[in-house]
Design an enzyme around this catalytic site. Structure first.
Site, short mmCIF file in Angstrom:
data_model
loop_
_atom_site.label_atom_id
_atom_site.label_comp_id
_atom_site.label_asym_id
_atom_site.label_seq_id
_atom_site.Cartn_x
_atom_site.Cartn_y
_atom_site.Cartn_z
N ASN A 280 0.79 -1.22 0.00
CA ASN A 280 0.00 0.00 0.00
C ASN A 280 0.83 1.28 0.00
OD1 ASN A 280 -2.44 -1.55 0.21
ND2 ASN A 280 -1.92 -1.89 2.35
N THR A 281 2.15 1.16 -0.08
CA THR A 281 3.04 2.31 -0.21
C THR A 281 3.75 2.20 -1.55
OG1 THR A 281 3.39 2.51 2.18
CG2 THR A 281 5.03 3.52 0.75
N ASN A 349 4.08 -10.74 4.50
CA ASN A 349 3.10 -9.67 4.58
C ASN A 349 1.84 -10.10 3.83
OD1 ASN A 349 1.98 -7.01 4.92
ND2 ASN A 349 4.05 -6.18 4.90
#
Length: 461
Positions: A280-281, A349
């Site tokens: 999400n980055t 992750n």
């Protein structure tokens, strides 16, 4: 603390005060008489009012029953009852917006409004990693307590370790809301939070206060009981504390962000994590490339090692990787980890893929990282590959889809020394923790293992 106070309060009320006065009984009799005399009137009570009274009555009944139970048992047993009681409360969180429910859960843990585990862990679960003693290998992953608000409460739940963060140097809001989505039927969550963080200054203040409290407790224990051995936990309490650091979304120098995190937070951490795997980055996962990762780890290791450390030395440094990696990516990461003597890897992750089991759910179309049960097979396969590539020389933390003791056991057999959960905890609440530990102990004993160590990588031999 809350469990202990509640236990003493209820026990005192029931065993001492009610014995010393008849007034409460008289009051109850008066109430009963008054109720009987007015029962004939049968007032027209609105339906909502009736429901409210029923709920209130049920709550009072639970409190009285719990109090009566507490008056006859020891504190540890009462604590166990409180864990079971959370099964009644936890479903109400599912009725709330996911982020609101998450915020309330963190606040409850921060205020001590959660059970505190007083029962010892099964001895078979105890292990030592990086010179630190873990009472059990079950931990809470980063993402739950992003800003280190509830460390003491979460460790008190009975986790062997808790990881806070990801923490960014400068505070940032993260992505626009809504950004957390439940897939209830699949026991999964999709999030695109984007490293929402209060920043390292706020987190450092909280961890500093926690660390100081821990040192004070150790000093008090030593002064008051020279005959008893001081319980050695981590820097924040009875369990081990990990600090997960990230980069700001707009930062052009990722290494500088991670170095700043190390300089500010490493003194409070039992281990540090470089998070380069959040989907999400923008651009973050590119840091998993061989050259980029090697350069980054070297700079972060140098920043950690240049600081002043006592006899215990610097905290171990780990890297958290994604499950969406090619075979070549895994080989590159393993080579860097071995060459630079990285202390550990967290695998993994969330995933940007959408396994077939979730594709029928309309929510699966939301962008972001998928966590929970559908991630288990993918993350465990990556874990096993990495254990083989690193030849079992580097401790691995297995994360992704763990929801039972059997799941944790499979992660360990695939090469994990420690195991983390998050999504299952969000759905199952505190009662899940003692359940997973008991089931894991049973799995180890069932297959003839005498310790967690004996089972690590069993499926890779």
């Amino acid at each position: 603390m809350t469990g202990r106070i509640a236990f003493r309060f209820v026990k005192e009320c029931l065993t001492q005060k009610l014995k010393s006065t008849a007034a409460p009984i008289a009051t109850l009799r008066h109430y009963s008489s008054s109720s009987s005399s007015t029962a004939a009137a049968k007032p027209n009570i609105p339906h909502s009012s009736r429901k409210g009274r029923l709920l209130t009555g049920a709550t009072i009944g639970l409190v009285i029953a719990g109090g009566a139970y507490a008056s006859t048992v020891d504190e540890a047993t009462f604590g166990g009852w409180l864990f079971s009681a959370t099964k009644v409360v936890n479903p109400f969180f599912a009725l709330l917006d996911p982020e609101v429910a998450h915020r309330l859960a963190v606040s409850a843990a921060a205020r001590g409004w959660v059970p505190r585990e007083k029962r010892p862990d099964p001895p078979i679960l105890e292990l030592e990693v990086w010179g630190r003693r873990f009472s059990n290998p079950i931990g809470l992953s980063a993402g739950f307590d992003k800003n280190a608000e509830a460390v003491e409460g979460l460790l008190g739940l009975g986790f062997g370790f808790v990881e806070v963060g990801s923490v960014t140097p400068i505070p940032q809001e993260g992505n626009p809301k809504p950004r957390i989505f439940r897939l209830r039927n699949e026991d999964a969550i999709i999030n695109r939070c984007g490293f929402n963080s209060e920043g390292i200054v706020a987190v450092a203040k909280r961890l500093g206060a926690q660390h100081g409290k821990r040192k004070l407790d150790e000093t008090s224990s030593t002064a008051t009981s020279s005959s008893e051995e001081v319980k050695h936990g981590g820097k924040a309490g009875p369990g081990i504390l990990g600090v997960n650091i990230g980069k700001n979304k707009t930062s052009e120098d990722a290494a500088a962000d991670y170095v700043q995190g190390v300089h500010t937070l490493s003194q409070y951490a039992d281990y540090l994590v470089i998070n380069i795997s959040s989907p999400n980055t923008p651009g973050l996962r590119q840091l998993q490339g061989r050259k980029q990762l090697k350069d980054l780890v070297k700079k972060v290791q140098a920043a950690r090692d240049e600081m002043q450390w006592g006899e215990e030395g610097p905290p171990p440094l780990l890297v958290k990787i994604a499950p969406d990696l090619s075979k070549q990516d895994l080989e590159d990461i393993a080579a860097v980890a071995l060459a630079l003597r990285l202390d550990g890897l967290i695998i993994s992750n969330t995933t940007i893929s959408r396994p077939e089991v979730v594709q029928g759910n309309p929510v699966s179309k939301e962008s972001g990282g998928l966590s929970g049960k559908p991630l288990f097979s993918l993350s465990t396969a990556i874990l096993k590959d990495m254990y083989i590539l690193t030849k079992g020389k580097i401790p691995l933390i297995g994360c992704g889809g763990v929801g039972s003791g059997e799941d944790a056991y499979k992660k360990i057999r695939a090469g994990a020394t420690l195991v983390q959960l998050y999504t299952a905890f969000a759905y199952g609440g505190p009662a899940l923790i003692p359940q997973i530990k008991a089931e894991l102990a049973q799995c180890l004993e069932r297959d003839g293992f005498k310790s967690v160590y004996d089972a690590v990588g069993a499926d890779c031999r």
